[in-house]
Design a protein around this motif. Structure first.
Motif, PDB file in Angstrom:
ATOM      1  N   THR A   3       0.841  -1.195   0.000  1.00  0.00           N
ATOM      2  CA  THR A   3       0.000   0.000   0.000  1.00  0.00           C
ATOM      3  C   THR A   3       0.875   1.244   0.000  1.00  0.00           C
ATOM      4  O   THR A   3       1.979   1.238   0.549  1.00  0.00           O
ATOM      5  N   GLU A   4       0.363   2.266  -0.642  1.00  0.00           N
ATOM      6  CA  GLU A   4       1.028   3.563  -0.677  1.00  0.00           C
ATOM      7  C   GLU A   4       0.951   4.209   0.706  1.00  0.00           C
ATOM      8  O   GLU A   4      -0.050   4.063   1.396  1.00  0.00           O
ATOM      9  N   ALA A   5       1.998   4.934   1.073  1.00  0.00           N
ATOM     10  CA  ALA A   5       1.956   5.684   2.331  1.00  0.00           C
ATOM     11  C   ALA A   5       0.987   6.853   2.161  1.00  0.00           C
ATOM     12  O   ALA A   5       1.108   7.630   1.231  1.00  0.00           O
ATOM     13  N   LEU A   6       0.006   6.931   3.032  1.00  0.00           N
ATOM     14  CA  LEU A   6      -0.986   8.004   2.984  1.00  0.00           C
ATOM     15  C   LEU A   6      -1.033   8.713   4.320  1.00  0.00           C
ATOM     16  O   LEU A   6      -0.804   8.102   5.370  1.00  0.00           O
ATOM     17  N   ASP A   7      -1.370   9.965   4.281  1.00  0.00           N
ATOM     18  CA  ASP A   7      -1.628  10.714   5.489  1.00  0.00           C
ATOM     19  C   ASP A   7      -2.755  10.005   6.242  1.00  0.00           C
ATOM     20  O   ASP A   7      -3.731   9.572   5.617  1.00  0.00           O
ATOM     21  N   PRO A   8      -2.663   9.854   7.562  1.00  0.00           N
ATOM     22  CA  PRO A   8      -3.711   9.147   8.310  1.00  0.00           C
ATOM     23  C   PRO A   8      -5.111   9.729   8.101  1.00  0.00           C
ATOM     24  O   PRO A   8      -6.085   8.983   8.013  1.00  0.00           O
ATOM     25  N   ALA A   9      -5.234  11.039   8.006  1.00  0.00           N
ATOM     26  CA  ALA A   9      -6.551  11.648   7.784  1.00  0.00           C
ATOM     27  C   ALA A   9      -7.079  11.288   6.394  1.00  0.00           C
ATOM     28  O   ALA A   9      -8.264  10.978   6.236  1.00  0.00           O
ATOM     29  N   ASP A  10      -6.217  11.310   5.374  1.00  0.00           N
ATOM     30  CA  ASP A  10      -6.644  10.924   4.022  1.00  0.00           C
ATOM     31  C   ASP A  10      -7.106   9.471   3.983  1.00  0.00           C
ATOM     32  O   ASP A  10      -8.089   9.128   3.338  1.00  0.00           O
ATOM     33  N   ARG A  11      -6.372   8.608   4.690  1.00  0.00           N
ATOM     34  CA  ARG A  11      -6.747   7.186   4.745  1.00  0.00           C
ATOM     35  C   ARG A  11      -8.122   7.034   5.416  1.00  0.00           C
ATOM     36  O   ARG A  11      -8.981   6.304   4.942  1.00  0.00           O
ATOM     37  N   LEU A  12      -8.316   7.744   6.513  1.00  0.00           N
ATOM     38  CA  LEU A  12      -9.588   7.672   7.236  1.00  0.00           C
ATOM     39  C   LEU A  12     -10.748   8.166   6.367  1.00  0.00           C
ATOM     40  O   LEU A  12     -11.803   7.529   6.310  1.00  0.00           O
ATOM     41  N   PHE A  13     -10.552   9.277   5.658  1.00  0.00           N
ATOM     42  CA  PHE A  13     -11.603   9.796   4.771  1.00  0.00           C
ATOM     43  C   PHE A  13     -11.915   8.796   3.650  1.00  0.00           C
ATOM     44  O   PHE A  13     -13.072   8.586   3.305  1.00  0.00           O
ATOM     45  N   ALA A  14     -10.891   8.185   3.096  1.00  0.00           N
ATOM     46  CA  ALA A  14     -11.095   7.199   2.029  1.00  0.00           C
ATOM     47  C   ALA A  14     -11.851   5.980   2.558  1.00  0.00           C
ATOM     48  O   ALA A  14     -12.787   5.485   1.919  1.00  0.00           O
ATOM     49  N   GLU A  15     -11.446   5.477   3.719  1.00  0.00           N
ATOM     50  CA  GLU A  15     -12.137   4.331   4.319  1.00  0.00           C
ATOM     51  C   GLU A  15     -13.612   4.642   4.546  1.00  0.00           C
ATOM     52  O   GLU A  15     -14.484   3.838   4.226  1.00  0.00           O
ATOM     53  N   ARG A  16     -13.873   5.809   5.089  1.00  0.00           N
ATOM     54  CA  ARG A  16     -15.272   6.187   5.372  1.00  0.00           C
ATOM     55  C   ARG A  16     -16.076   6.334   4.090  1.00  0.00           C
ATOM     56  O   ARG A  16     -17.234   5.915   4.034  1.00  0.00           O
ATOM     57  N   ALA A  17     -15.501   6.905   3.047  1.00  0.00           N
ATOM     58  CA  ALA A  17     -16.209   7.057   1.775  1.00  0.00           C
ATOM     59  C   ALA A  17     -16.553   5.686   1.184  1.00  0.00           C
ATOM     60  O   ALA A  17     -17.661   5.481   0.672  1.00  0.00           O
ATOM     61  N   CYS A  18     -15.638   4.735   1.289  1.00  0.00           N
ATOM     62  CA  CYS A  18     -15.893   3.388   0.769  1.00  0.00           C
ATOM     63  C   CYS A  18     -16.943   2.668   1.621  1.00  0.00           C
ATOM     64  O   CYS A  18     -17.828   1.992   1.085  1.00  0.00           O
TER      65      CYS A  18
END
Length: 157
Positions: A3-18
Motif C-alpha cells: 500500500t502507498e503511504a498516505l496521510d492518516p486523515a486521508d486514509r480515514l476519509f477514504a475508508e469512510r467514503a468506501c
C-alpha cells in the motif's frame, strides 16, 4: 498487498467514503430505487456472482438488472464486518459480510420472522474518480443460500 503511504486523515476519509458506498448500495436495494445502485459504480464497473456466469457491467446494464427486481419483493440486507483497505490515493478494496432476508408477494405490513435467504460476503474494489469514490467491482460469495419465498406460500406454513 503493498500500500502507498498516505496521510492518516486521508486514509480515514477514504475508508469512510468506501464504507458509505457499501451501506448506500444495500439501502438503495432495500429502501430506495434499486436501479439507482448503478450510479455507485464507475462507468465500466461490474457486479458479479463469483460462482457462475452472472456478471453485469456498465451503468445501463446495472440499472436495468437491479431495476428489474420484482416490485412486490420485500428485502432487508444486514452488512457487518466491513473491512476497507486503502491501497493508494485512488484505490481501495473491502470485504463485507452480509445477511439477506427476502420474500416476494409482499403487499404491506410486517412479515413473521424466518430464516435468511442468503448469508455470504462481498469483495469490492473502489476507484476514486474526479474526487469521488466509486465501486469498480463487487463480487458476491455465498456461504448459505436458499430460494426466495413467496409470501402466500410462507403464510400457509
Amino acid at each position: 498487498m503493498v500500500t502507498e503511504a498516505l496521510d492518516p486523515a486521508d486514509r480515514l476519509f477514504a475508508e469512510r467514503a468506501c464504507e458509505r458506498l457499501i451501506v448506500e448500495f444495500v439501502h438503495k436495494l432495500d429502501l430506495g430505487d434499486p436501479g439507482d445502485v448503478a450510479e455507485l459504480f464507475t462507468d465500466t464497473g461490474f457486479w458479479e456472482w463469483a460462482e457462475g456466469d452472472r456478471r453485469i457491467q456498465g451503468h445501463d446494464a446495472l440499472r436495468s438488472y437491479f431495476a428489474g427486481r420484482p416490485a412486490d419483493r420485500l428485502s432487508r440486507r444486514i452488512c457487518t464486518n466491513i473491512l476497507v483497505t486503502v491501497t493508494s490515493k485512488t484505490t481501495a478494496t473491502a470485504t463485507t459480510y452480509f445477511t439477506t432476508y427476502r420474500v416476494d408477494g409482499h403487499t404491506g405490513g410486517f412479515v413473521p420472522p424466518r430464516a435468511p435467504t442468503q448469508v455470504g460476503h462481498y469483495e469490492d474494489t473502489f476507484l476514486k474518480v474526479e474526487g469521488r469514490w466509486l465501486l469498480s467491482s463487487r463480487s458476491l460469495y455465498l456461504a448459505f443460500a436458499g430460494p426466495t419465498e413467496q409470501l402466500e406460500a410462507a403464510a400457509e406454513d
